[in-house]
Design a protein around this motif. Structure first.
Motif, PDB file in Angstrom:
ATOM      1  N   TYR A 101      14.116 -15.090  24.377  1.00 58.41           N
ATOM      2  CA  TYR A 101      14.536 -15.754  25.607  1.00 58.41           C
ATOM      3  C   TYR A 101      13.509 -15.434  26.688  1.00 58.41           C
ATOM      4  CZ  TYR A 101      19.025 -16.249  23.249  1.00 58.41           C
ATOM      5  OH  TYR A 101      20.025 -16.561  22.357  1.00 58.41           O
ATOM      6  N   TYR A 102      13.103 -16.456  27.440  1.00 58.82           N
ATOM      7  CA  TYR A 102      11.994 -16.301  28.365  1.00 58.82           C
ATOM      8  C   TYR A 102      12.437 -15.983  29.787  1.00 58.82           C
ATOM      9  CZ  TYR A 102       9.100 -18.052  24.618  1.00 58.82           C
ATOM     10  OH  TYR A 102       8.465 -18.192  23.412  1.00 58.82           O
ATOM     11  N   ASN A 103      11.578 -15.304  30.482  1.00 54.74           N
ATOM     12  CA  ASN A 103      11.756 -15.058  31.910  1.00 54.74           C
ATOM     13  C   ASN A 103      11.693 -16.403  32.632  1.00 54.74           C
ATOM     14  OD1 ASN A 103      11.179 -14.551  34.692  1.00 54.74           O
ATOM     15  ND2 ASN A 103      10.469 -12.503  34.157  1.00 54.74           N
ATOM     16  N   LYS A 104      12.722 -16.735  33.399  1.00 55.68           N
ATOM     17  CA  LYS A 104      12.791 -18.051  34.029  1.00 55.68           C
ATOM     18  C   LYS A 104      11.725 -18.271  35.087  1.00 55.68           C
ATOM     19  CE  LYS A 104      17.639 -18.792  32.942  1.00 55.68           C
ATOM     20  NZ  LYS A 104      19.015 -19.020  33.446  1.00 55.68           N
ATOM     21  N   ASN A 105      11.059 -17.200  35.509  1.00 53.33           N
ATOM     22  CA  ASN A 105       9.919 -17.380  36.411  1.00 53.33           C
ATOM     23  C   ASN A 105       8.776 -18.093  35.705  1.00 53.33           C
ATOM     24  OD1 ASN A 105      11.111 -16.084  38.620  1.00 53.33           O
ATOM     25  ND2 ASN A 105      10.513 -14.069  37.841  1.00 53.33           N
ATOM     26  N   TYR A 106       8.740 -17.975  34.367  1.00 49.33           N
ATOM     27  CA  TYR A 106       7.706 -18.625  33.575  1.00 49.33           C
ATOM     28  C   TYR A 106       8.200 -19.936  32.980  1.00 49.33           C
ATOM     29  CZ  TYR A 106       5.037 -14.273  33.753  1.00 49.33           C
ATOM     30  OH  TYR A 106       4.327 -13.179  34.170  1.00 49.33           O
ATOM     31  N   MET A 107       9.314 -19.877  32.252  1.00 43.32           N
ATOM     32  CA  MET A 107       9.798 -21.073  31.580  1.00 43.32           C
ATOM     33  C   MET A 107      11.268 -20.937  31.223  1.00 43.32           C
ATOM     34  SD  MET A 107       8.090 -20.727  27.769  1.00 43.32           S
ATOM     35  CE  MET A 107       6.531 -19.964  28.249  1.00 43.32           C
ATOM     36  N   ILE A 108      11.895 -22.081  30.985  1.00 42.86           N
ATOM     37  CA  ILE A 108      13.273 -22.143  30.517  1.00 42.86           C
ATOM     38  C   ILE A 108      13.240 -22.558  29.056  1.00 42.86           C
ATOM     39  CG2 ILE A 108      15.491 -23.310  30.800  1.00 42.86           C
ATOM     40  CD1 ILE A 108      14.663 -23.826  33.737  1.00 42.86           C
ATOM     41  N   GLY A 109      14.049 -21.910  28.259  1.00 45.78           N
ATOM     42  CA  GLY A 109      14.074 -22.268  26.845  1.00 45.78           C
ATOM     43  C   GLY A 109      13.983 -21.044  25.963  1.00 45.78           C
TER      44      GLY A 109
END
Length: 328
Positions: free
Chosen positions: A33-41
């Motif tokens: 799961y990605y850091n939302k500062n970088y990407m969603i998804g």
């Protein structure tokens, strides 16, 4: 290659270690799961065979561009389901794959990186080393001619990458590999990967070798043009104006733009303007005539027609449907 091959130590700022917020182990897989500062998804990786990894990507970027670095010394295969993927290989060339395209390449040094120029991407990667690939082929086939060297020789002959553009046979293999809810998912993937390898190793296979690559300088110039055009929607930059200002030929600009963004310059800008207008219709109370001007349309009827072309309804209907949904 250990289970967390995304999390290797690296000196690069946009490493997967920086981007990943948490992981979750599921059966034979790991979800990132990605850091939302970088990407969603998220990204899900499965080890379908010893040292053979299948990786599912479903990503939407929250930054204009990201270039996560990959571990070197591996062979990587990428199949695009949706979006576009920009791949930088060690020969300083930039390649693109779009929906239904497949590319295989050797990752030999830290110059390899990738990006998603449309801001979203869904696809499947298969990752292995030469040693693990040979082990797989030996276990699957009792044939001394079925070895990874055949594939590696093909890659060396073709700038260390092979692209197969929108081929039905490849698409069907990856469609079958996408069925993660299949009772024998892992076994099915092994069979399908073996089938893929036989296609790639076949001496008589006529590959559609992609000549669609550009030097990084041209790519950067085209991206700068796109940035200027999308930041100044009230101006209509023509290709003639662009080529004069940026000293690039019309043919090269048109070809490179379409490779990066998957559409012609004018078609891309029309869709960008309308999607910007759709966002304003949803999230502001500006008059429709004012929104039309904001996205570069002086004529309300032309704006309404262009909006219907992209969104399949006129702006008034689009706004009313949105606000009805909000009020429910």
């Amino acid at each position: 290659m250990d289970n967390n091959f995304f999390l290797e130590d690296t000196k690069y700022s946009n490493s997967y270690r920086d981007m990943i917020e948490r992981t979750e182990v599921i059966n034979d897989g790991i979800i990132y799961y990605y850091n939302k500062n970088y990407m969603i998804g998220k990204t899900i990786q499965y080890q379908i065979f010893d040292g053979i990894w299948m990786v599912f990507h479903d990503l939407t970027l929250n930054k204009p561009e990201l270039y996560p670095m990959e571990r070197d010394g591996i062979i990587q295969m990428n199949y695009c389901i949706c979006g576009r993927c920009e791949l930088h290989y060690k020969n300083s060339k930039v390649y693109y794959i779009g929906q239904g395209d497949f590319i295989i390449g050797l990752l030999k040094n830290k110059h390899y990186k990738h990006n998603f120029p449309l801001g979203h991407y869904t696809g499947i990667s298969i990752i292995a080393t030469k040693k693990k690939l040979d082990f797989f082929l030996q276990k699957m086939f009792d044939n001394p001619k079925i070895i990874s060297k055949v594939l590696f020789d093909k890659l060396k002959e073709n700038r260390e990458y092979i692209a197969m553009i929108n081929q039905t046979e490849i698409a069907m293999i990856f469609q079958d590999m996408s069925l993660t809810n299949h009772a024998f998912f892992k076994e099915k993937c092994i069979i399908k990967f073996a089938e893929l390898m036989l296609i790639l190793l076949d001496h008589d296979m006529e590959y559609q070798i992609s000549g669609r690559y550009f030097d990084k300088r041209t790519v950067n110039k085209v991206k700068q043009i796109k940035k200027e055009a999308t930041c100044n929607l009230d101006e209509h930059l023509t290709i003639n104006h662009i080529t004069e200002k940026y000293e690039v030929s019309e043919k090269l600009f048109a070809e490179c733009f379409k490779e990066i963004y998957g559409n012609t310059y004018y078609a891309y800008m029309k869709e960008f303007r309308i999607k910007k207008a759709a966002d304003l219709l949803q999230n502001t109370d500006y008059k429709i005539a004012d929104i039309a001007l904001m996205v570069g349309y002086q004529n309300a009827s032309k704006f309404s027609k262009a909006f219907a072309d992209i969104m399949c309804m006129n702006p008034i209907t689009y706004r009313s449907i949105h606000w009805e949904a909000v009020l429910e």
